[in-house]
Design a protein around this motif. Structure first.
Motif, PDB file in Angstrom:
ATOM      1  N   ASN A  31       7.871   5.943 -47.150  1.00  0.00           N
ATOM      2  CA  ASN A  31       8.668   6.696 -48.121  1.00  0.00           C
ATOM      3  C   ASN A  31       9.807   5.823 -48.655  1.00  0.00           C
ATOM      4  O   ASN A  31      10.005   4.682 -48.222  1.00  0.00           O
ATOM      5  CB  ASN A  31       9.202   7.996 -47.505  1.00  0.00           C
ATOM      6  CG  ASN A  31      10.078   7.741 -46.292  1.00  0.00           C
ATOM      7  OD1 ASN A  31      11.041   6.993 -46.361  1.00  0.00           O
ATOM      8  ND2 ASN A  31       9.745   8.380 -45.161  1.00  0.00           N
ATOM      9  N   ASP A  32      10.587   6.365 -49.566  1.00  0.00           N
ATOM     10  CA  ASP A  32      11.631   5.584 -50.242  1.00  0.00           C
ATOM     11  C   ASP A  32      12.725   5.129 -49.281  1.00  0.00           C
ATOM     12  O   ASP A  32      13.411   4.132 -49.544  1.00  0.00           O
ATOM     13  CB  ASP A  32      12.244   6.406 -51.381  1.00  0.00           C
ATOM     14  CG  ASP A  32      11.269   6.654 -52.516  1.00  0.00           C
ATOM     15  OD1 ASP A  32      10.283   5.899 -52.610  1.00  0.00           O
ATOM     16  OD2 ASP A  32      11.490   7.607 -53.298  1.00  0.00           O
ATOM     17  N   ASP A  33      12.926   5.836 -48.161  1.00  0.00           N
ATOM     18  CA  ASP A  33      13.965   5.441 -47.204  1.00  0.00           C
ATOM     19  C   ASP A  33      13.712   4.044 -46.642  1.00  0.00           C
ATOM     20  O   ASP A  33      14.649   3.354 -46.215  1.00  0.00           O
ATOM     21  CB  ASP A  33      14.032   6.434 -46.044  1.00  0.00           C
ATOM     22  CG  ASP A  33      14.535   7.799 -46.475  1.00  0.00           C
ATOM     23  OD1 ASP A  33      15.151   7.880 -47.562  1.00  0.00           O
ATOM     24  OD2 ASP A  33      14.313   8.781 -45.748  1.00  0.00           O
ATOM     25  N   TRP A  34      12.440   3.636 -46.624  1.00  0.00           N
ATOM     26  CA  TRP A  34      12.097   2.349 -46.024  1.00  0.00           C
ATOM     27  C   TRP A  34      12.754   1.164 -46.746  1.00  0.00           C
ATOM     28  O   TRP A  34      12.937   0.099 -46.141  1.00  0.00           O
ATOM     29  CB  TRP A  34      10.578   2.165 -46.016  1.00  0.00           C
ATOM     30  CG  TRP A  34       9.859   3.065 -45.061  1.00  0.00           C
ATOM     31  CD1 TRP A  34      10.298   4.249 -44.547  1.00  0.00           C
ATOM     32  CD2 TRP A  34       8.572   2.851 -44.508  1.00  0.00           C
ATOM     33  NE1 TRP A  34       9.357   4.788 -43.715  1.00  0.00           N
ATOM     34  CE2 TRP A  34       8.280   3.947 -43.671  1.00  0.00           C
ATOM     35  CE3 TRP A  34       7.626   1.849 -44.645  1.00  0.00           C
ATOM     36  CZ2 TRP A  34       7.089   4.066 -42.970  1.00  0.00           C
ATOM     37  CZ3 TRP A  34       6.423   1.956 -43.955  1.00  0.00           C
ATOM     38  CH2 TRP A  34       6.160   3.049 -43.118  1.00  0.00           C
ATOM     39  N   ASP A  35      13.118   1.349 -48.017  1.00  0.00           N
ATOM     40  CA  ASP A  35      13.742   0.260 -48.769  1.00  0.00           C
ATOM     41  C   ASP A  35      15.055  -0.188 -48.129  1.00  0.00           C
ATOM     42  O   ASP A  35      15.469  -1.339 -48.302  1.00  0.00           O
ATOM     43  CB  ASP A  35      13.992   0.692 -50.219  1.00  0.00           C
ATOM     44  CG  ASP A  35      12.703   0.901 -50.997  1.00  0.00           C
ATOM     45  OD1 ASP A  35      11.668   0.339 -50.567  1.00  0.00           O
ATOM     46  OD2 ASP A  35      12.725   1.639 -52.001  1.00  0.00           O
ATOM     47  N   GLY A  36      15.698   0.711 -47.380  1.00  0.00           N
ATOM     48  CA  GLY A  36      16.963   0.377 -46.755  1.00  0.00           C
ATOM     49  C   GLY A  36      16.843  -0.060 -45.303  1.00  0.00           C
ATOM     50  O   GLY A  36      17.864  -0.322 -44.652  1.00  0.00           O
ATOM     51  N   PHE A  37      15.620  -0.154 -44.778  1.00  0.00           N
ATOM     52  CA  PHE A  37      15.426  -0.529 -43.377  1.00  0.00           C
ATOM     53  C   PHE A  37      15.471  -2.048 -43.205  1.00  0.00           C
ATOM     54  O   PHE A  37      14.990  -2.801 -44.051  1.00  0.00           O
ATOM     55  CB  PHE A  37      14.074  -0.033 -42.866  1.00  0.00           C
ATOM     56  CG  PHE A  37      13.974   1.469 -42.719  1.00  0.00           C
ATOM     57  CD1 PHE A  37      15.090   2.286 -42.787  1.00  0.00           C
ATOM     58  CD2 PHE A  37      12.734   2.072 -42.509  1.00  0.00           C
ATOM     59  CE1 PHE A  37      14.990   3.660 -42.660  1.00  0.00           C
ATOM     60  CE2 PHE A  37      12.614   3.445 -42.366  1.00  0.00           C
ATOM     61  CZ  PHE A  37      13.750   4.244 -42.446  1.00  0.00           C
TER      62      PHE A  37
ATOM     63  N   ILE B 143      11.615   5.736 -38.638  1.00  0.00           N
ATOM     64  CA  ILE B 143      12.973   5.227 -38.766  1.00  0.00           C
ATOM     65  C   ILE B 143      12.944   3.698 -38.679  1.00  0.00           C
ATOM     66  O   ILE B 143      11.895   3.101 -38.389  1.00  0.00           O
ATOM     67  CB  ILE B 143      13.903   5.805 -37.682  1.00  0.00           C
ATOM     68  CG1 ILE B 143      13.422   5.387 -36.281  1.00  0.00           C
ATOM     69  CG2 ILE B 143      13.985   7.316 -37.804  1.00  0.00           C
ATOM     70  CD1 ILE B 143      14.371   5.799 -35.167  1.00  0.00           C
ATOM     71  N   ASP B 144      14.071   3.083 -38.896  1.00  0.00           N
ATOM     72  CA  ASP B 144      14.178   1.624 -38.918  1.00  0.00           C
ATOM     73  C   ASP B 144      13.641   1.019 -37.619  1.00  0.00           C
ATOM     74  O   ASP B 144      14.101   1.341 -36.526  1.00  0.00           O
ATOM     75  CB  ASP B 144      15.655   1.242 -39.090  1.00  0.00           C
ATOM     76  CG  ASP B 144      15.849  -0.211 -39.507  1.00  0.00           C
ATOM     77  OD1 ASP B 144      14.947  -1.033 -39.277  1.00  0.00           O
ATOM     78  OD2 ASP B 144      16.924  -0.516 -40.065  1.00  0.00           O
TER      79      ASP B 144
END
Length: 467
Positions: A110-116, A166-167
């Motif tokens: 998902n888009d959250d992965w861009d910040g991991f 999660i990260d």
């Protein structure tokens, strides 16, 4: 929950409303789809309706008008021995058929992965025997190493029922042939193949179809790393297909019994010692002989598979060894459930076929063997070479008399029930003996599943031990 967002505002049919089916319907709804659901069980339909899902008989004429896809539970046949009537109707209407595994691989990122800092990874484990133990062992090692992780699939939670990644997290999936066979997307980062032996042959129309279903995990998505058991010819073939040559370390060959020194990366066990070899030299070794949670050659193969998978993530051998020593094993799989006066009681109710029972019979030196149930095609003739350690067999269930005819010179007693078998085996066992439940048969003559059979064995052992 992993929302399935690839069917926004589209009608998606869900067939089968067990654990995975209901989780699929919830995930579709959370992702903006319009699920319509069906199960032949009125009780299952009522449970889904109580959650607010639209119930629609998917077998009626026109049921697939305007439907974007059919998502079916793994246990429902779609080709052999013959397609379920609903799946046949979907195929005739040209509606794509998928399962929750396919939806998971399409929806996990998902888009959250861009910040991991570290992208979540997926390890998927398949094979005939040892899948559950290998999956649980990988998960246990990750926990000991302090890596965030979740376990799902054919063990634990449904794949769409887990939390979003999660990260740095690692998702460990156990996948059966029923699950890999139909999934339209299979893209694990690391794929593990333990072994292959005859099972579910009616569903896959023979060994070729069964192997093809397992092979899809590797062929469809092209994992970054493939961990492949090469103790059978199918594993050797698969490793050969995945590797560009013997030094290609994207393929890690594993074995319980063979020395594998001529490859770019291999992990094998010889005489109880696990060895890791890379580019022609040994880089690590672990003594497995005293690890209580991993008895026998079959569990040593599981240890090889788990070791190779987590080494692919950069986890060090010393951490892995620590985790192997603290692994307690899984219920119903070489599970030590009691001990008295030097006699151990081991529950391997999951040994439902000849191959898995053979592995259990090779794990101990002197055995009081409890076997029987709903025998499979071929009976137990294939176990004759492995009966040398059996002091006596205690036979239960529907196939007890058939099994007795195939034991040769091995002493036996017809016990019919688990309670009688445990009582007789415990009474006759001597110090150093193992009372082993390894049925080599399905459970459905006396129990709804192998878990209930194993639970009954444990309860009978408790009574025998005075607990």
């Amino acid at each position: 929950m992993i929302p399935v967002t690839c069917f926004v505002d589209q009608k998606v049919a869900v067939l089968g409303l067990g654990r995975s089916g209901l989780a699929t319907a919830r995930a579709l709804l959370a992702g903006g789809a319009v699920p319509v659901v069906w199960d032949d069980s009125a009780e299952a339909r009522e449970a889904a309706q109580a959650e607010g899902f639209e119930i629609s008989d998917l077998g009626r004429n026109g049921a697939f008008d305007g439907v974007a896809a059919l998502i079916t539970s793994p246990g429902i046949p779609h080709l052999y021995p013959e397609p379920n009537r609903v799946i046949a109707a979907a195929l005739k209407a040209g509606v794509p058929v998928d399962n929750d595994i396919g939806l998971f691989f399409r929806s996990f990122a998902n888009d959250d992965w861009d910040g991991f800092d570290t992208t979540p990874r997926v390890i998927a484990v398949t094979g005939s025997n040892g899948k559950s133990t290998t999956t649980a062992l990988i998960h246990h090692i990750l926990e000991v190493a302090g890596r965030p992780c979740q376990m799902a699939g054919n063990i634990g939670r449904g794949v769409l029922d887990i939390d979003p990644g999660i990260d740095g997290e690692v998702i460990v999936l156990e996948l059966s042939s029923y699950q890999t066979e139909l999934a339209r997307s299979l893209t694990p980062d690391i794929a593990v193949f333990t072994n292959l032996s005859p099972d579910h042959l009616d569903r896959h129309h023979g060994m070729g179809g069964y192997f093809a279903a397992k092979r899809r995990l590797f062929a469809e998505g092209g994992p970054d790393r493939a961990v492949i058991g090469v103790d059978e010819v199918e594993g050797q073939f698969l490793a050969g297909q995945m590797a560009e040559g013997p030094q290609d370390d994207r393929v890690i060959r594993i074995s319980s019994g063979q020395k594998l020194e001529g490859f770019g990366w291999s992990v094998f066990v010889r005489k109880g010692f696990l060895s890791e070899w890379r580019k022609g030299r040994q880089v690590a070794s672990i003594d497995l002989r005293a690890i209580a949670g991993l008895p026998g050659a079959h569990n040593h193969q599981n240890a090889c598979a788990a070791y190779a998978a987590v080494r692919s993530l950069g986890i060090g051998p010393k951490v892995i060894e620590q985790a192997l020593r603290s692994f307690g094993g899984l219920p119903h799989r070489s599970q030590l459930v009691g001990e008295r006066d030097g006699v151990r009681f081991v529950n391997d109710s999951k040994a439902t076929n000849v191959d898995s029972a053979a592995k259990a019979l090779q794990a101990f030196a002197r055995i009081r063997w409890i076997a029987g149930g709903m025998g499979k095609e071929g009976g137990i003739k294939g176990l004759v070479p492995y009966l040398g350690a059996v002091a006596k067999a205690y036979l239960i269930g529907h196939s007890a008399r058939d099994f007795a005819l195939e034991l040769g010179d091995t002493p036996y007693e017809l016990c019919e029930t688990m309670a009688v078998a445990v009582e007789r085996a415990a009474a006759e066992a001597e110090a150093g003996d193992v009372v082993l439940l390894a049925p080599a048969a399905a459970s459905f003559d006396q129990y709804p599943n192998f878990e209930k059979r194993g639970d009954d064995f444990c309860a009978c052992v408790k009574v025998s031990l005075g607990g």
